[in-house]
Design an enzyme around this catalytic site. Structure first.
Site, PDB file in Angstrom:
ATOM      1  N   CYS A 223     -19.517   1.564   8.341  1.00  0.00           N
ATOM      2  CA  CYS A 223     -18.743   0.911   9.398  1.00  0.00           C
ATOM      3  C   CYS A 223     -17.545   1.814   9.637  1.00  0.00           C
ATOM      4  O   CYS A 223     -16.674   1.936   8.765  1.00  0.00           O
ATOM      5  CB  CYS A 223     -18.305  -0.482   8.944  1.00  0.00           C
ATOM      6  SG  CYS A 223     -17.166  -1.275  10.106  1.00  0.00           S
TER       7      CYS A 223
ATOM      8  N   CYS B 280       0.393   4.686   7.054  1.00  0.00           N
ATOM      9  CA  CYS B 280      -0.242   4.509   8.371  1.00  0.00           C
ATOM     10  C   CYS B 280       0.734   3.779   9.306  1.00  0.00           C
ATOM     11  O   CYS B 280       1.163   2.656   8.993  1.00  0.00           O
ATOM     12  CB  CYS B 280      -1.550   3.747   8.224  1.00  0.00           C
ATOM     13  SG  CYS B 280      -2.622   4.459   6.933  1.00  0.00           S
TER      14      CYS B 280
ATOM     15  N   CYS C 169       0.392  -0.031  10.331  1.00  0.00           N
ATOM     16  CA  CYS C 169      -0.083  -1.023   9.369  1.00  0.00           C
ATOM     17  C   CYS C 169       1.024  -1.894   8.780  1.00  0.00           C
ATOM     18  O   CYS C 169       2.035  -1.394   8.265  1.00  0.00           O
ATOM     19  CB  CYS C 169      -0.853  -0.327   8.248  1.00  0.00           C
ATOM     20  SG  CYS C 169      -1.644  -1.520   7.146  1.00  0.00           S
TER      21      CYS C 169
ATOM     22  N   ARG D  52     -17.906  -2.956  17.734  1.00  0.00           N
ATOM     23  CA  ARG D  52     -17.183  -4.210  17.473  1.00  0.00           C
ATOM     24  C   ARG D  52     -15.835  -4.258  18.193  1.00  0.00           C
ATOM     25  O   ARG D  52     -15.000  -3.361  18.035  1.00  0.00           O
ATOM     26  CB  ARG D  52     -16.974  -4.409  15.963  1.00  0.00           C
ATOM     27  CG  ARG D  52     -16.252  -5.734  15.654  1.00  0.00           C
ATOM     28  CD  ARG D  52     -16.166  -6.058  14.166  1.00  0.00           C
ATOM     29  NE  ARG D  52     -17.456  -5.950  13.544  1.00  0.00           N
ATOM     30  CZ  ARG D  52     -17.722  -5.139  12.528  1.00  0.00           C
ATOM     31  NH1 ARG D  52     -16.783  -4.404  12.014  1.00  0.00           N
ATOM     32  NH2 ARG D  52     -18.945  -5.084  12.037  1.00  0.00           N
TER      33      ARG D  52
ATOM     34  N   CYS E 140       0.847  -1.215   0.000  1.00  0.00           N
ATOM     35  CA  CYS E 140       0.000   0.000   0.000  1.00  0.00           C
ATOM     36  C   CYS E 140       0.873   1.252   0.000  1.00  0.00           C
ATOM     37  O   CYS E 140       1.878   1.324   0.716  1.00  0.00           O
ATOM     38  CB  CYS E 140      -0.912  -0.016   1.227  1.00  0.00           C
ATOM     39  SG  CYS E 140      -2.051   1.391   1.260  1.00  0.00           S
TER      40      CYS E 140
ATOM     41  N   CYS F  92     -16.302  -9.581   5.257  1.00  0.00           N
ATOM     42  CA  CYS F  92     -15.667  -8.270   5.026  1.00  0.00           C
ATOM     43  C   CYS F  92     -14.383  -8.461   4.237  1.00  0.00           C
ATOM     44  O   CYS F  92     -13.482  -9.176   4.685  1.00  0.00           O
ATOM     45  CB  CYS F  92     -15.296  -7.624   6.348  1.00  0.00           C
ATOM     46  SG  CYS F  92     -16.664  -7.483   7.481  1.00  0.00           S
TER      47      CYS F  92
ATOM     48  N   CYS G  60     -19.341  -6.580   3.173  1.00  0.00           N
ATOM     49  CA  CYS G  60     -18.647  -5.362   3.595  1.00  0.00           C
ATOM     50  C   CYS G  60     -17.332  -5.310   2.840  1.00  0.00           C
ATOM     51  O   CYS G  60     -16.713  -6.364   2.628  1.00  0.00           O
ATOM     52  CB  CYS G  60     -18.394  -5.415   5.102  1.00  0.00           C
ATOM     53  SG  CYS G  60     -17.431  -4.018   5.725  1.00  0.00           S
TER      54      CYS G  60
HETATM   55  N1  SAM Z   1      -6.785   0.442   3.514  1.00  0.00           N
HETATM   56  C1  SAM Z   1      -8.045   0.599   4.098  1.00  0.00           C
HETATM   57  C2  SAM Z   1      -8.104   1.751   5.049  1.00  0.00           C
HETATM   58  O1  SAM Z   1      -7.072   2.244   5.490  1.00  0.00           O
HETATM   59  O2  SAM Z   1      -9.220   2.176   5.352  1.00  0.00           O
HETATM   60  C3  SAM Z   1      -8.588  -0.613   4.783  1.00  0.00           C
HETATM   61  C4  SAM Z   1      -7.743  -1.548   5.532  1.00  0.00           C
HETATM   62  S1  SAM Z   1      -7.111  -1.003   7.100  1.00  0.00           S
HETATM   63  C5  SAM Z   1      -6.144  -2.403   7.421  1.00  0.00           C
HETATM   64  C6  SAM Z   1      -8.541  -1.057   8.168  1.00  0.00           C
HETATM   65  C7  SAM Z   1      -8.332  -0.674   9.614  1.00  0.00           C
HETATM   66  O3  SAM Z   1      -7.637  -1.705  10.291  1.00  0.00           O
HETATM   67  C8  SAM Z   1      -7.526   0.561   9.909  1.00  0.00           C
HETATM   68  O4  SAM Z   1      -8.284   1.713   9.715  1.00  0.00           O
HETATM   69  C9  SAM Z   1      -7.147   0.349  11.372  1.00  0.00           C
HETATM   70  O5  SAM Z   1      -8.140   0.867  12.220  1.00  0.00           O
HETATM   71  C10 SAM Z   1      -7.111  -1.179  11.488  1.00  0.00           C
HETATM   72  N2  SAM Z   1      -5.742  -1.665  11.635  1.00  0.00           N
HETATM   73  C11 SAM Z   1      -4.808  -1.760  10.675  1.00  0.00           C
HETATM   74  N3  SAM Z   1      -3.643  -2.251  11.169  1.00  0.00           N
HETATM   75  C12 SAM Z   1      -3.853  -2.462  12.495  1.00  0.00           C
HETATM   76  C13 SAM Z   1      -3.044  -2.939  13.569  1.00  0.00           C
HETATM   77  N4  SAM Z   1      -1.772  -3.255  13.396  1.00  0.00           N
HETATM   78  N5  SAM Z   1      -3.601  -3.048  14.798  1.00  0.00           N
HETATM   79  C14 SAM Z   1      -4.892  -2.711  14.982  1.00  0.00           C
HETATM   80  N6  SAM Z   1      -5.706  -2.243  14.021  1.00  0.00           N
HETATM   81  C15 SAM Z   1      -5.194  -2.118  12.783  1.00  0.00           C
HETATM   82 FE1  SF4 Z   2      -2.880   1.227   3.405  1.00  0.00          FE
HETATM   83 FE2  SF4 Z   2      -2.774  -0.006   5.768  1.00  0.00          FE
HETATM   84 FE3  SF4 Z   2      -3.153   2.631   5.681  1.00  0.00          FE
HETATM   85 FE4  SF4 Z   2      -5.120   0.981   4.884  1.00  0.00          FE
HETATM   86  S1  SF4 Z   2      -4.300   1.159   6.961  1.00  0.00           S
HETATM   87  S2  SF4 Z   2      -4.400   2.841   3.826  1.00  0.00           S
HETATM   88  S3  SF4 Z   2      -3.892  -0.686   3.987  1.00  0.00           S
HETATM   89  S4  SF4 Z   2      -1.306   1.536   4.975  1.00  0.00           S
END
Ligand code: SAM
Ligand code: SF4
Ligand code: DTB
Length: 329
Positions: free
Chosen positions: A194, A63, A66, A266, A59, A103, A134
């Site tokens: 959501c 973030c 992530c 959730r 990606c 989802c 979802c």
């Molecule tokens: N890329 C999309 C986005 O950013 O909306 C969807 C996928 S992202 C993995 C969805 C959510 O997963 C994030 O907004 C975050 O709240 C949660 N998330 C991601 N990595 C995480 C982690 N290491 N621990 C806990 N929650 C996580």
């Molecule tokens: Fe990309 Fe992860 Fe951020 Fe979602 S949470 S936009 S998958 S870096």
């Protein structure tokens, strides 16, 4: 003594009112959350969603939590969009083990139109299994939400994640405004929202209160509110973050329940690390939805047998889908 009769269902929740909830004695907070919960839901049912990563890794976004950001060296292999047949067979397995919603997550900044066509096929075929659908695909462009709705999409997941003031310490490649913009497109297309967040990023309690205030002032409030607890992934900037106190996590669930009384709250990522007793407190605090299945997107989740055993101990039952003649499908 805290006056619990002073509960006003029409209360609007600004940050100060939310902070006051966080400051309540723990027992008063949980009693109040459980009271609100019982006024809106069966207290012993839990909605069950299963996740599948349909496009993993690589990606462009940064973030800090992530595993899937191309900017962090987490050792995750970048994959292409899964075949629809693979997705359908995962959804069938999820349905067979008791999930009612499937989802599908993709690690994109947002979908290109060509990508979206592949996801639309997945949504159609999963919907045809009689499951709620979802997706979480990142930021949407004009017209994309309407296409997803037409394919039978029930929910779009897009989290605000943290307080607006803290956001740029966690993500710099998109803004809070970008998130709000996608959420309004989803709402306008008639898709259920959501939207939740992630705690344990090093934010203060005031920042957690601000996140909940932002979620609660979405109008209408999100149908589903995932509260994630940071899963520390080696190689991410937040891998060495100090653990959030589990009781502070329970408080966050309770406050979300009170501020968004009719939403499904959730208990999301980080459940495996909580253990049974803290999860039981989260259900008492008003959590009434989980991610169910051995894996989240890239990290682990309690396995199905462990969740079934926990549900049996607590007398919890899976929530049926409204209007679904599930026994017949
Ligand atoms: N890329 C999309 C986005 O950013 O909306 C969807 C996928 S992202 C993995 C969805 C959510 O997963 C994030 O907004 C975050 O709240 C949660 N998330 C991601 N990595 C995480 C982690 N290491 N621990 C806990 N929650 C996580
Ligand atoms: Fe990309 Fe992860 Fe951020 Fe979602 S949470 S936009 S998958 S870096
Ligand atoms: C959400 O709020 N949590 C889910 C779902 N929406 C997409 C994702 C949790 C991801 C946890 C880290 C991982 O497994 O990669």
């Amino acid at each position: 003594m805290t006056d619990l009769s002073a509960i006003n269902p029409a209360q609007t929740w600004d940050q100060a009112a939310i902070e006051a909830l966080f400051e309540l004695p723990f027992n008063d907070l949980l009693f109040r959350a459980q009271t609100v919960h019982r006024a809106h839901f069966d207290a012993n049912t839990v909605q069950m969603s299963t996740l599948l990563s349909v496009k993993t890794g690589g990606c462009s976004e940064d973030c800090g939590y992530c595993s899937q950001s191309a900017r962090h060296d987490t050792g995750l292999e970048r994959e292409r969009l899964l075949d629809v047949a693979e997705v359908v067979s995962a959804a069938q397995a999820a349905k067979a083990s008791g999930a009612t919603r499937f989802c599908m997550g993709a690690a994109w900044r947002g979908p290109k139109d060509r990508d979206l066509d592949g996801v639309i096929d997945m949504v159609r075929q999963v919907k045809a299994l009689g499951m709620e659908t979802c997706v979480t695909l990142g930021m949407l462009q004009a017209g994309q939400a309407a296409k997803l709705k037409a394919a039978g999409l029930d929910y779009y997941n897009h989290n605000l994640d943290t307080a607006p003031e803290f956001y740029d310490q966690v993500v710099t490649t998109h803004t809070y405004e970008d998130r709000l913009d996608t959420l309004s497109q989803v709402r306008e297309a008639g898709i259920s929202v959501c939207c939740g967040g992630i705690v344990g990023l090093g934010e203060s309690r005031a920042m957690r209160a601000r996140l909940i205030a932002e979620l609660a002032r979405l109008d209408p409030q999100p149908e589903s509110v995932p509260i994630n607890k940071l899963v520390k992934v080696p190689g991410t900037p937040l891998a060495a973050e100090a653990d959030l106190d589990p009781l502070e996590f329970v408080r966050t669930i309770a406050v979300a329940r009170i501020a968004m009384p009719a939403s499904h709250v959730r208990l999301s990522a980080g459940r495996r690390e909580l253990g049974e007793a803290v999860q039981a407190l989260c259900f008492l605090a008003g959590a009434n939805s989980i991610f169910y299945g051995d894996k989240l997107l890239t990290t682990g989740n309690p396995d199905v047998e462990a969740d079934q055993a926990l549900f049996a101990k607590l007398g919890l039952r899976p929530e049926p889908v409204k209007g679904c003649r599930c026994a017949e499908t």
